[in-house]
Scaffold this motif. Structure first.
Motif, PDB file in Angstrom:
ATOM      1  N   GLN A 436      49.563 -45.124  15.068  1.00  0.00           N
ATOM      2  CA  GLN A 436      49.355 -44.916  16.500  1.00  0.00           C
ATOM      3  C   GLN A 436      49.107 -46.282  17.141  1.00  0.00           C
ATOM      4  O   GLN A 436      48.086 -46.924  16.878  1.00  0.00           O
ATOM      5  N   GLU A 437      50.077 -46.712  17.936  1.00  0.00           N
ATOM      6  CA  GLU A 437      50.006 -48.030  18.582  1.00  0.00           C
ATOM      7  C   GLU A 437      49.814 -49.107  17.512  1.00  0.00           C
ATOM      8  O   GLU A 437      50.653 -49.262  16.640  1.00  0.00           O
ATOM      9  N   ASN A 438      48.701 -49.847  17.562  1.00  0.00           N
ATOM     10  CA  ASN A 438      48.510 -50.943  16.599  1.00  0.00           C
ATOM     11  C   ASN A 438      47.752 -50.508  15.346  1.00  0.00           C
ATOM     12  O   ASN A 438      47.507 -51.312  14.462  1.00  0.00           O
ATOM     13  N   LYS A 439      47.344 -49.235  15.316  1.00  0.00           N
ATOM     14  CA  LYS A 439      46.537 -48.761  14.191  1.00  0.00           C
ATOM     15  C   LYS A 439      47.419 -48.032  13.186  1.00  0.00           C
ATOM     16  O   LYS A 439      48.292 -47.248  13.561  1.00  0.00           O
ATOM     17  N   LYS A 440      47.125 -48.283  11.923  1.00  0.00           N
ATOM     18  CA  LYS A 440      47.878 -47.660  10.843  1.00  0.00           C
ATOM     19  C   LYS A 440      46.905 -47.117   9.805  1.00  0.00           C
ATOM     20  O   LYS A 440      46.032 -47.842   9.336  1.00  0.00           O
ATOM     21  N   LEU A 441      47.038 -45.844   9.498  1.00  0.00           N
ATOM     22  CA  LEU A 441      46.137 -45.183   8.550  1.00  0.00           C
ATOM     23  C   LEU A 441      46.906 -44.779   7.300  1.00  0.00           C
ATOM     24  O   LEU A 441      47.932 -44.119   7.385  1.00  0.00           O
ATOM     25  N   LEU A 442      46.403 -45.206   6.130  1.00  0.00           N
ATOM     26  CA  LEU A 442      46.985 -44.844   4.829  1.00  0.00           C
ATOM     27  C   LEU A 442      45.978 -43.993   4.071  1.00  0.00           C
ATOM     28  O   LEU A 442      44.799 -44.365   3.978  1.00  0.00           O
ATOM     29  N   VAL A 443      46.415 -42.848   3.551  1.00  0.00           N
ATOM     30  CA  VAL A 443      45.549 -41.929   2.807  1.00  0.00           C
ATOM     31  C   VAL A 443      46.166 -41.705   1.422  1.00  0.00           C
ATOM     32  O   VAL A 443      47.352 -41.420   1.308  1.00  0.00           O
ATOM     33  N   VAL A 444      45.350 -41.834   0.383  1.00  0.00           N
ATOM     34  CA  VAL A 444      45.745 -41.513  -0.994  1.00  0.00           C
ATOM     35  C   VAL A 444      44.810 -40.417  -1.486  1.00  0.00           C
ATOM     36  O   VAL A 444      43.590 -40.530  -1.325  1.00  0.00           O
ATOM     37  N   ALA A 445      45.357 -39.339  -2.057  1.00  0.00           N
ATOM     38  CA  ALA A 445      44.539 -38.199  -2.464  1.00  0.00           C
ATOM     39  C   ALA A 445      44.942 -37.703  -3.841  1.00  0.00           C
ATOM     40  O   ALA A 445      46.112 -37.726  -4.209  1.00  0.00           O
ATOM     41  N   ASP A 446      43.930 -37.241  -4.586  1.00  0.00           N
ATOM     42  CA  ASP A 446      44.119 -36.615  -5.903  1.00  0.00           C
ATOM     43  C   ASP A 446      43.519 -35.221  -5.814  1.00  0.00           C
ATOM     44  O   ASP A 446      42.302 -35.053  -5.871  1.00  0.00           O
ATOM     45  N   CYS A 447      44.374 -34.203  -5.623  1.00  0.00           N
ATOM     46  CA  CYS A 447      43.909 -32.828  -5.431  1.00  0.00           C
ATOM     47  C   CYS A 447      43.646 -32.154  -6.776  1.00  0.00           C
ATOM     48  O   CYS A 447      44.165 -32.558  -7.817  1.00  0.00           O
TER      49      CYS A 447
END
Length: 637
Positions: A436-447
């Motif tokens: 979103q605009e200049n923000k970048k979110l990375l998510v790593v998950a182990d379900c």
């Protein structure tokens, strides 16, 4: 001829004689065939080894030639031959290929122009590049050339010049080249062997020695140092055979020690050098000697066993028993129709009729069983096909939620790598990203779970992440994690007092703002690792994951992470950390991960990915994959 009044004794003697002759004949023929097969297999194995190494060396030289080819194309495409532009270009290329190249230099056809170097080397007065061997070789060819190797006077190591002519509109401008030290190749050759009495050697296209365990044969600053007839009488014979033949069959001659030796060579295509393996005749014949000993022992044992069996059989042999024995021996799964043809009324006749009755019963049952097995097999096949079709569809669905980081986060291919390796067709690991605009979110998950249950959890979590990002934006990864935790519990009925569900996920969130130059991390069961100039630091997340019922409120914590060019960030699920490579040993662990990052942090992210993939493949050679594996690496540029 042996004479006896007893027919039993005659049969016994005749049987023993036939048995001995048969075993001797079969053993001799089998040994001869096995000897040839074993020798051929040994030659084939050594040929494959030399060919594989030759291909590795060929690829190494090809990489160097490609660097020069690319640089020549860049110069031709720019059309700028000014000193300032060329020097700047050469310096930039040296930085790019620092691990492969120490310097680039350009010699000009115009003798009024002095040669240029990427490291600032200034040629002495009177230096004429056009008379140099590398220059002459390059202008005579339209492709990249490799010069003959020579020993560098300053370093004392073997050097090869890689050169390419520069042309503008069909006119020769000069030659671009670089010197490559083939020390790495020489080290590989010197350290290589396939047995106790073997060694490797490397010859150039003329048969001159480049690498050999005997130091006096190696080239010096004065040039090549071919062995004289006293030190290696058959060296010239070896070279003549290599230069004239078209195959890579073994060459059996004496080596420099005077012992009979088998040589097998393969050609390096880029420069026609010959990589070879020399193995002494004694080492070469070890498997054959073992084969000979084994056949000798087997022969003696076979003779003793054959004589014993023959003695016991013939001693009590009578015609009806032989017939019945033959019938019983012939009765098998492949031949259920055989029956005993004995009609006597004695005990042998009774036994034969009992056998025939039993054979009829077995035959009938076999036919019925075969029909049932075929039917059941078809039913199982249809069910299995449906299951595999469902799993294949599930794989496609899960692949759809795994993002392309290069597209989603706007990363260059040299800024990141991602490894996603489910244990089964589908799995419980995932990664997710949002911009979103200049923000970048990375998510790593182990379900929780593997296979289909784990995949369903990843799709649920992906949907929750999408909804959370839409509702509250990317302002705070902590708020996003708390909202996702709440929604996941609601979906799993974690807050229901009547049911304690033990499902959830370990999660790591990394938010970075390219404009504000900030990096924020929040973790639930997964850590973040950073590497800066060889120093690796771990930022631990909360020890508990999200979604689980722990009987108490979990408070997660945001952590500010340094944001600067060159800093590298790594996130991995526990599938990689827990993967063992020996059934009796533990997994890789965080300590192993940190040591691996310290070792490879200076590599490009693309090369780091190869190292991680090789480590995973190494650990799966002897054991099965224990868990789903996900590894993400990002570099700030």
């Amino acid at each position: 001829m042996f004479q006896s009044k007893s027919i039993k004794t005659k049969y016994l003697f005749t049987g023993m004689l036939i048995s001995c002759l048969s075993i001797v004949l079969v053993s001799v023929i089998t040994y001869i065939v096995s000897f040839r097969i074993t020798a051929d297999l040994m030659d084939k194995r050594i040929k494959e080894i030399t060919l594989r190494k030759a291909v590795e060396f060929d690829h190494w030289f090809q990489q160097k030639k490609l660097i020069i080819e690319t640089l020549a194309q860049d110069i031709s495409a720019s059309g700028d031959l000014s000193k300032e532009y060329l020097v700047k270009l050469l310096k930039n290329k040296i930085k790019i290929y620092a691990n492969d190249i120490s310097d680039f230099y350009v010699g000009f056809e115009d003798k009024n122009r002095r040669a240029l170097s990427g490291v600032g080397w200034i040629p002495p007065e009177g230096f004429d590049a056009t008379v140099r061997p590398w220059y002459r070789a390059a202008v005579q060819s339209d492709s990249v050339v490799l010069t003959e190797p020579y020993v560098d006077a300053m370093s004392g190591t073997l050097v090869v010049t890689v050169a390419k002519s520069l042309k503008m509109n069909g006119k020769l401008i000069g030659v671009i080249c670089t010197d490559i030290f083939i020390t790495e190749v020489i080290k590989v050759v010197n350290s290589f062997n396939i047995g106790e009495n073997s060694y490797a050697l490397l010859l150039n296209e003329k048969g001159e020695i480049l690498a050999h365990p005997y130091k006096e044969f190696l080239p010096t600053v004065q040039g090549f140092n071919p062995p004289d007839e006293k030190k290696w009488p058959e060296y010239k014979t070896l070279v003549n055979i290599l230069m004239t033949r078209k195959n890579n069959d073994a060459i059996s001659i004496s080596d420099y020690t005077g012992g009979k030796t088998h040589f097998i060579f393969s050609t390096i295509d880029q420069n026609q050098w010959k990589f070879g393996i020399a193995i002494s005749q004694s080492e070469y014949k070890k498997p054959l000697q073992i084969l000979y000993l084994g056949f000798g022992i087997a022969f003696l044992i076979s003779i003793l066993i054959g004589l014993g069996i023959m003695y016991r059989m013939i001693k009590s042999m009578i015609a009806p028993v032989q017939s019945l024995t033959q019938t019983v021996s012939s009765f098998s799964e492949e031949n259920l129709l055989v029956r005993a043809e004995i009609s006597s009324d004695d005990e042998i006749g009774t036994l034969a009729r009992a056998f025939n009755t039993m054979a009829d019963t077995i035959s009938n049952h076999s036919r019925t069983l075969e029909t049932k097995v075929e039917l059941r097999t078809q039913q199982l096949k249809e069910k299995n096909d449906k299951i595999m079709e469902s799993l294949s569809y599930a794989r496609r669905l899960q692949n759809a939620i795994i993002p392309n980081l290069q597209q989603k986060l706007g990363l260059d291919e040299n800024q990141y790598f991602s490894i996603w390796k489910p244990r089964d067709t589908v799995g419980g690991d995932m990664f997710w990203c949002k911009t979103q605009e200049n923000k970048k979110l990375l998510v790593v998950a182990d379900c929780t779970g593997h296979g289909v249950p784990g995949a369903l959890m990843t799709m649920t979590l992906s949907s929750i992440l999408d909804a959370a990002a839409r509702e509250i934006g990317l302002g705070s990864p902590l708020k996003i994690l708390e909202l996702v935790n709440q929604r996941l519990k609601e979906n799993l009925m974690e807050n229901n007092d009547d049911a304690l569900i033990r499902d959830g996920a370990d999660v790591a969130m990394l938010l970075y703002d390219n404009q504000l130059k900030t990096m924020t991390f929040v973790g639930a069961g997964i850590s973040l690792f950073t590497a800066d100039n060889g120093k690796v630091e771990e930022y631990k997340g909360h020890k508990n994951g999200i979604g689980y019922s722990f009987g108490k409120e979990i408070r997660f914590e945001e952590k500010k992470i340094p944001y600067k060019p060159g800093l590298k960030y790594y996130i991995t699920t526990d599938g990689f950390l827990d993967q063992n490579k020996d059934p009796k040993k533990g997994g890789f662990g965080k300590e192993g991960l940190i040591k691996l990052i310290e070792k490879i942090f200076s590599m490009s992210m693309k090369d780091q990915k190869k190292v991680f993939e090789n480590e995973i493949d190494l650990r799966l050679e002897k054991v099965s994959q224990r868990d789903d594996i996900t590894i993400i690496g990002i570099e700030i540029i």
